[in-house]
Design a protein around this motif. Sequence first.
Motif, PDB file in Angstrom:
ATOM      1  N   PRO A  23      66.798  37.690  35.641  1.00  0.00           N
ATOM      2  CA  PRO A  23      66.546  39.089  36.156  1.00  0.00           C
ATOM      3  C   PRO A  23      66.259  39.156  37.646  1.00  0.00           C
ATOM      4  O   PRO A  23      65.421  38.236  38.038  1.00  0.00           O
ATOM      5  CB  PRO A  23      64.992  39.636  35.281  1.00  0.00           C
ATOM      6  CG  PRO A  23      64.649  38.472  34.767  1.00  0.00           C
ATOM      7  CD  PRO A  23      65.731  37.415  34.689  1.00  0.00           C
ATOM      8  N   ASP A  24      66.568  40.006  38.234  1.00  0.00           N
ATOM      9  CA  ASP A  24      66.257  40.452  39.570  1.00  0.00           C
ATOM     10  C   ASP A  24      65.134  41.618  39.749  1.00  0.00           C
ATOM     11  O   ASP A  24      64.776  41.952  38.553  1.00  0.00           O
ATOM     12  CB  ASP A  24      67.613  40.633  40.574  1.00  0.00           C
ATOM     13  CG  ASP A  24      68.210  41.921  39.856  1.00  0.00           C
ATOM     14  OD1 ASP A  24      67.751  42.339  38.991  1.00  0.00           O
ATOM     15  OD2 ASP A  24      69.351  42.195  40.201  1.00  0.00           O
ATOM     16  N   GLY A  25      64.734  41.896  40.805  1.00  0.00           N
ATOM     17  CA  GLY A  25      63.665  43.030  40.970  1.00  0.00           C
ATOM     18  C   GLY A  25      64.112  44.267  40.132  1.00  0.00           C
ATOM     19  O   GLY A  25      63.276  44.632  39.579  1.00  0.00           O
ATOM     20  N   ASP A  26      65.310  44.971  40.342  1.00  0.00           N
ATOM     21  CA  ASP A  26      65.778  46.041  39.751  1.00  0.00           C
ATOM     22  C   ASP A  26      65.584  45.785  38.158  1.00  0.00           C
ATOM     23  O   ASP A  26      65.313  46.738  37.481  1.00  0.00           O
ATOM     24  CB  ASP A  26      67.370  46.221  40.034  1.00  0.00           C
ATOM     25  CG  ASP A  26      67.782  47.591  39.797  1.00  0.00           C
ATOM     26  OD1 ASP A  26      67.039  48.549  39.659  1.00  0.00           O
ATOM     27  OD2 ASP A  26      69.123  47.701  39.713  1.00  0.00           O
ATOM     28  N   ALA A  27      66.195  44.748  37.620  1.00  0.00           N
ATOM     29  CA  ALA A  27      66.027  44.477  36.229  1.00  0.00           C
ATOM     30  C   ALA A  27      64.461  44.684  35.836  1.00  0.00           C
ATOM     31  O   ALA A  27      64.300  45.302  34.804  1.00  0.00           O
ATOM     32  CB  ALA A  27      66.657  43.211  35.766  1.00  0.00           C
ATOM     33  N   LEU A  77      68.563  47.716  30.383  1.00  0.00           N
ATOM     34  CA  LEU A  77      68.559  48.241  31.668  1.00  0.00           C
ATOM     35  C   LEU A  77      69.341  47.435  32.447  1.00  0.00           C
ATOM     36  O   LEU A  77      69.098  46.074  32.329  1.00  0.00           O
ATOM     37  CB  LEU A  77      67.369  48.318  32.153  1.00  0.00           C
ATOM     38  CG  LEU A  77      66.217  49.504  31.584  1.00  0.00           C
ATOM     39  CD1 LEU A  77      64.860  49.384  31.562  1.00  0.00           C
ATOM     40  CD2 LEU A  77      66.933  50.944  32.089  1.00  0.00           C
ATOM     41  N   ASP A  78      70.240  47.822  33.550  1.00  0.00           N
ATOM     42  CA  ASP A  78      70.858  46.877  34.548  1.00  0.00           C
ATOM     43  C   ASP A  78      71.598  45.811  34.144  1.00  0.00           C
ATOM     44  O   ASP A  78      71.780  44.909  34.903  1.00  0.00           O
ATOM     45  CB  ASP A  78      69.709  46.500  35.534  1.00  0.00           C
ATOM     46  CG  ASP A  78      70.123  46.049  36.691  1.00  0.00           C
ATOM     47  OD1 ASP A  78      71.082  46.555  37.293  1.00  0.00           O
ATOM     48  OD2 ASP A  78      69.426  45.109  37.399  1.00  0.00           O
ATOM     49  N   THR A  79      72.248  46.192  32.926  1.00  0.00           N
ATOM     50  CA  THR A  79      73.087  45.053  32.178  1.00  0.00           C
ATOM     51  C   THR A  79      74.635  45.492  31.811  1.00  0.00           C
ATOM     52  O   THR A  79      74.769  46.561  31.071  1.00  0.00           O
ATOM     53  CB  THR A  79      72.262  44.589  30.975  1.00  0.00           C
ATOM     54  OG1 THR A  79      71.037  44.308  31.093  1.00  0.00           O
ATOM     55  CG2 THR A  79      72.815  43.324  30.493  1.00  0.00           C
ATOM     56  N   ASP A 100      72.934  51.813  33.211  1.00  0.00           N
ATOM     57  CA  ASP A 100      73.342  50.741  34.203  1.00  0.00           C
ATOM     58  C   ASP A 100      73.758  51.451  35.454  1.00  0.00           C
ATOM     59  O   ASP A 100      74.208  52.553  35.203  1.00  0.00           O
ATOM     60  CB  ASP A 100      74.275  49.818  33.554  1.00  0.00           C
ATOM     61  CG  ASP A 100      74.658  48.947  34.219  1.00  0.00           C
ATOM     62  OD1 ASP A 100      73.811  48.163  35.157  1.00  0.00           O
ATOM     63  OD2 ASP A 100      75.680  48.234  34.309  1.00  0.00           O
ATOM     64  N   HIS A 101      74.092  50.592  36.428  1.00  0.00           N
ATOM     65  CA  HIS A 101      75.026  50.989  37.674  1.00  0.00           C
ATOM     66  C   HIS A 101      76.041  50.321  37.876  1.00  0.00           C
ATOM     67  O   HIS A 101      76.430  50.309  39.073  1.00  0.00           O
ATOM     68  CB  HIS A 101      73.926  51.318  38.709  1.00  0.00           C
ATOM     69  CG  HIS A 101      73.419  50.094  39.298  1.00  0.00           C
ATOM     70  ND1 HIS A 101      73.339  49.832  40.724  1.00  0.00           N
ATOM     71  CD2 HIS A 101      72.956  48.871  38.729  1.00  0.00           C
ATOM     72  CE1 HIS A 101      72.723  48.596  40.573  1.00  0.00           C
ATOM     73  NE2 HIS A 101      72.371  48.064  39.741  1.00  0.00           N
ATOM     74  N   HIS A 102      76.155  49.062  37.120  1.00  0.00           N
ATOM     75  CA  HIS A 102      77.314  48.292  37.358  1.00  0.00           C
ATOM     76  C   HIS A 102      78.800  48.748  37.071  1.00  0.00           C
ATOM     77  O   HIS A 102      78.964  49.397  35.943  1.00  0.00           O
ATOM     78  CB  HIS A 102      77.137  47.007  36.885  1.00  0.00           C
ATOM     79  CG  HIS A 102      76.039  45.954  37.225  1.00  0.00           C
ATOM     80  ND1 HIS A 102      74.715  46.011  36.578  1.00  0.00           N
ATOM     81  CD2 HIS A 102      75.850  45.248  38.374  1.00  0.00           C
ATOM     82  CE1 HIS A 102      73.998  45.257  37.154  1.00  0.00           C
ATOM     83  NE2 HIS A 102      74.553  44.770  38.165  1.00  0.00           N
ATOM     84  N   PRO A 103      79.755  48.679  37.977  1.00  0.00           N
ATOM     85  CA  PRO A 103      81.180  48.812  37.619  1.00  0.00           C
ATOM     86  C   PRO A 103      81.707  47.957  36.788  1.00  0.00           C
ATOM     87  O   PRO A 103      81.304  46.853  36.666  1.00  0.00           O
ATOM     88  CB  PRO A 103      81.859  48.929  38.963  1.00  0.00           C
ATOM     89  CG  PRO A 103      81.185  47.746  39.860  1.00  0.00           C
ATOM     90  CD  PRO A 103      79.783  47.878  39.445  1.00  0.00           C
ATOM     91  N   ALA A 120      70.621  51.317  42.787  1.00  0.00           N
ATOM     92  CA  ALA A 120      69.923  50.494  41.569  1.00  0.00           C
ATOM     93  C   ALA A 120      69.977  50.997  40.173  1.00  0.00           C
ATOM     94  O   ALA A 120      70.055  52.223  40.274  1.00  0.00           O
ATOM     95  CB  ALA A 120      68.779  50.274  42.128  1.00  0.00           C
ATOM     96  N   ALA A 121      69.767  50.239  39.362  1.00  0.00           N
ATOM     97  CA  ALA A 121      69.505  50.850  37.822  1.00  0.00           C
ATOM     98  C   ALA A 121      68.132  51.609  37.918  1.00  0.00           C
ATOM     99  O   ALA A 121      68.014  52.614  37.527  1.00  0.00           O
ATOM    100  CB  ALA A 121      69.252  49.805  36.900  1.00  0.00           C
ATOM    101  N   ALA A 122      67.097  51.189  38.838  1.00  0.00           N
ATOM    102  CA  ALA A 122      65.847  52.067  38.902  1.00  0.00           C
ATOM    103  C   ALA A 122      66.172  53.316  39.600  1.00  0.00           C
ATOM    104  O   ALA A 122      65.310  54.388  39.307  1.00  0.00           O
ATOM    105  CB  ALA A 122      64.690  51.196  39.838  1.00  0.00           C
ATOM    106  N   THR A 153      64.165  46.187  46.002  1.00  0.00           N
ATOM    107  CA  THR A 153      64.933  44.977  45.906  1.00  0.00           C
ATOM    108  C   THR A 153      66.250  45.125  45.782  1.00  0.00           C
ATOM    109  O   THR A 153      66.891  44.322  46.425  1.00  0.00           O
ATOM    110  CB  THR A 153      64.175  44.281  44.753  1.00  0.00           C
ATOM    111  OG1 THR A 153      64.370  45.161  43.523  1.00  0.00           O
ATOM    112  CG2 THR A 153      62.704  43.811  44.833  1.00  0.00           C
ATOM    113  N   ASP A 154      66.878  45.889  45.093  1.00  0.00           N
ATOM    114  CA  ASP A 154      68.466  46.184  44.839  1.00  0.00           C
ATOM    115  C   ASP A 154      69.080  46.451  46.311  1.00  0.00           C
ATOM    116  O   ASP A 154      70.096  46.097  46.525  1.00  0.00           O
ATOM    117  CB  ASP A 154      69.123  47.061  43.770  1.00  0.00           C
ATOM    118  CG  ASP A 154      69.601  46.069  42.666  1.00  0.00           C
ATOM    119  OD1 ASP A 154      69.317  44.750  42.588  1.00  0.00           O
ATOM    120  OD2 ASP A 154      70.384  46.888  41.817  1.00  0.00           O
ATOM    121  N   THR A 155      68.323  47.280  47.010  1.00  0.00           N
ATOM    122  CA  THR A 155      68.990  47.487  48.278  1.00  0.00           C
ATOM    123  C   THR A 155      68.436  46.815  49.397  1.00  0.00           C
ATOM    124  O   THR A 155      69.108  46.894  50.712  1.00  0.00           O
ATOM    125  CB  THR A 155      68.473  49.037  48.613  1.00  0.00           C
ATOM    126  OG1 THR A 155      67.278  49.238  48.730  1.00  0.00           O
ATOM    127  CG2 THR A 155      69.006  50.034  47.513  1.00  0.00           C
TER     128      THR A 155
HETATM  129 MN   LIG Z   1      70.717  46.309  39.587  1.00  0.00          MN
END
Ligand SMILES: [Mn+2]
Length: 310
Positions: A23-27, A77-79, A100-103, A120-122, A153-155
């Motif tokens: 996980p990153d900060g967003d996750a 989330l974020d996955t 989520d926000h991934h394409p 970001a997912a957040a 974090t995500d940006t």
């Molecule tokens: Mn993210």
Amino acid sequence: MYKDILDKILEFDQISIFRHQKPDGDAMFSSLALNQFIIDNFPSKKVKICGSDEYEIISRNDNASDRFIRDSLAIILDTSTKERIDDQRALKAKYTIKIDHHPFGEDYADLNHVKVKSAAAAEFLAEILYSKDFKEFKVSPQTCKYLYCGIATDTLNFKTANTTADSFKIAAKLITKGDIKVSDCYEYLFTDDISVFQKVSKIRNELKLRDKFGYIILDQKKLNELDMDPSEAKNHITELGTIRNINVWAFAVENNERLFDVSVRSKRNYTINSFCRDYGGGGHTNAAGVKDMTKEQLNALFDSLANVSK
Ligand SMILES: [Mn+2]
């Protein structure tokens, strides 16, 4: 618009929250934010954060039992894909929601909400929690702080290509409602120990250039010299984002299976996720990656990236 999410939260007494592997900060922060929102507004519900991989700044795993997850509403989330979920038991839950926000992900949940325009997912989660469907519920200062940290974090502190006016509008609201001190958050999220700073100086010297493509490859030997594990090293791809003369950059580390995990980033007008998809990877237009590449595949990918960087 998000009433379907609210209805399910209201329906279930047990809620499990999932994030992506490594996980990153967003996750991590979006998981903590959702957890806090549920605790604040529905104190009688039981909520557990799931996922065993850790994030260096803050981590959390509530050790949910199989039974808890089976009877719960799982919110992931974020996955983007189901194989990326950290803890596959998520898919055994009675009902699943993806936020989520991934394409180019997949609709693996019973209910799928994906907003690719969110940085970001957040950011997307904040939009949901502030939507009119959720207006009777409170977003506490602590929830605001978690959401803000996820977006920051995500940006990379509001400077990636997918940062929009909406990112700032939502951040402004979170700063106001959460009484957030921006410089404190910056210090918390973006400063390192001096030992890391010294390692990064060595990593910078590994930069190689081909046309307007810059890359760093760290094999096991180099990682040992640096005393860094592969996932820690890969985070330092952000270092290359400060170089004016390159348009595309990549960071490859040799993992414990002797294959290469690669992160790729690019300036706004250079699309790189399509190249990563060719090798089974994925991600956003300007931030993507591939796992488990052979050296030959890595060389071929880098040929393409050098070509597109011109
Ligand atoms: Mn993210």
